[in-house]
Write an enzyme that holds these catalytic residues in place. Structure first.
Site, short mmCIF file in Angstrom:
data_model
loop_
_atom_site.label_atom_id
_atom_site.label_comp_id
_atom_site.label_asym_id
_atom_site.label_seq_id
_atom_site.Cartn_x
_atom_site.Cartn_y
_atom_site.Cartn_z
N ASP A 11 0.87 -1.17 0.00
CA ASP A 11 0.00 0.00 0.00
C ASP A 11 0.90 1.22 0.00
OD1 ASP A 11 -2.33 -1.47 0.06
OD2 ASP A 11 -2.47 -1.46 2.24
N ASP A 130 -13.39 -4.31 -2.45
CA ASP A 130 -13.34 -4.10 -1.00
C ASP A 130 -14.71 -4.48 -0.47
OD1 ASP A 130 -10.71 -3.20 -0.95
OD2 ASP A 130 -11.28 -1.12 -1.29
#
Length: 265
Positions: A11, A130
């Site tokens: 990330d 997600d």
């Protein structure tokens, strides 16, 4: 039998690798180039990185980071974050990405996956999801979220998976937000349901705490690959240790490195 893949996830925020819990409380984990080199040496099968604060204003930064990473490693690279248009997909592929992961934009422009797959081929288009378990009127729903997990969409996860496959996505990354960064294990039920629903690879994401969690999601969760961040970034386990553990339990993985013993401390 195809080998199962072990995939570190980076990330990226402003050019640095970070890791949080359930998408918040991020810790710095180093530079992209440093992490990419380390995982290349450890024998990772692929590397995924997401620009978690991507916008058009920092697109040049994303391209720069991707280009530098692609010069460091030979394993396949997947990039996501801020991908909004066909031109964005083209730019990422031309800058060193092997696959492009599309999440929020796939919801906002529900023809983007189809157009991208037709233009560049399904093999390089990934639908990232997600997913969150939410309660509505006393009933649990599996809901798709966007904008870095901040915004609910009302879209049912299973319906979204079926549409993504029909539109030509070549792979699905399922990140279950309830488990993300907790190191308490993947969501086996949701991962298995998604894996059974489609005939394309499903990459499990969110919750890895140790190699046993990966074993469980590759068997009970029926995933083709396991993605993790926290356990790799902060040195709890290496890729080699994880793969050796899986190999010892009968999982077919690519072994082409110097095996290191798992610490029992």
């Amino acid at each position: 039998m195809l080998a199962k893949r072990i995939i570190p996830c980076l990330d990226v925020d402003k050019g640095r690798v970070v890791k949080g819990i359930k998408f918040f409380d991020h810790r710095d984990a180093g530079s992209v180039e440093e992490c990419a080199r380390r995982y290349e040496q450890q024998g990772a099968d692929e590397l995924v990185f997401y620009d978690i604060t991507a916008s058009h204003e920092n697109r040049d930064l994303t391209v720069n980071v991707l280009s530098k990473a692609s010069e460091q490693v030979f394993m396949p690279l997947t990039v996501g974050g801020g991908i909004r248009t066909i031109d964005d997909v083209r730019l990422m592929l031309s800058s060193g990405a092997d696959k492009v992961s599309i999440n929020t934009a796939a919801v906002l422009d529900q023809n983007l996956i189809k157009r991208s797959a037709l233009r560049f081929g399904s093999q390089c288009i990934v639908l990232a999801i997600d997913a969150n378990r939410v309660m509505k009127d006393g009933i649990e729903k599996w809901e798709v979220f966007i904008n870095g997990g901040r915004k609910p969409t009302g879209i049912d996860v299973m319906n979204w998976v079926r549409k993504g496959r029909a539109d030509g996505a070549g792979e699905i990354v399922l990140n279950v937000m309830n488990a993300d960064g907790t190191k308490k294990g993947y969501d086996l039920e949701m991962t298995a349901a998604v894996s059974e629903e489609v005939d394309i690879p499903v990459v499990a994401s969110g919750g890895a705490g140790d190699p046993e969690d990966m074993y469980q999601v590759l068997t009970r969760g029926k995933a083709e690959a396991a993605l993790a961040a926290s356990i790799f970034h902060f040195g709890q386990y290496s890729i080699q240790q994880t793969k050796q553990y899986l190999h010892n339990k009968g999982i077919v993985v690519r072994l082409d490195y110097q095996v290191q013993p798992i610490s029992r401390n």
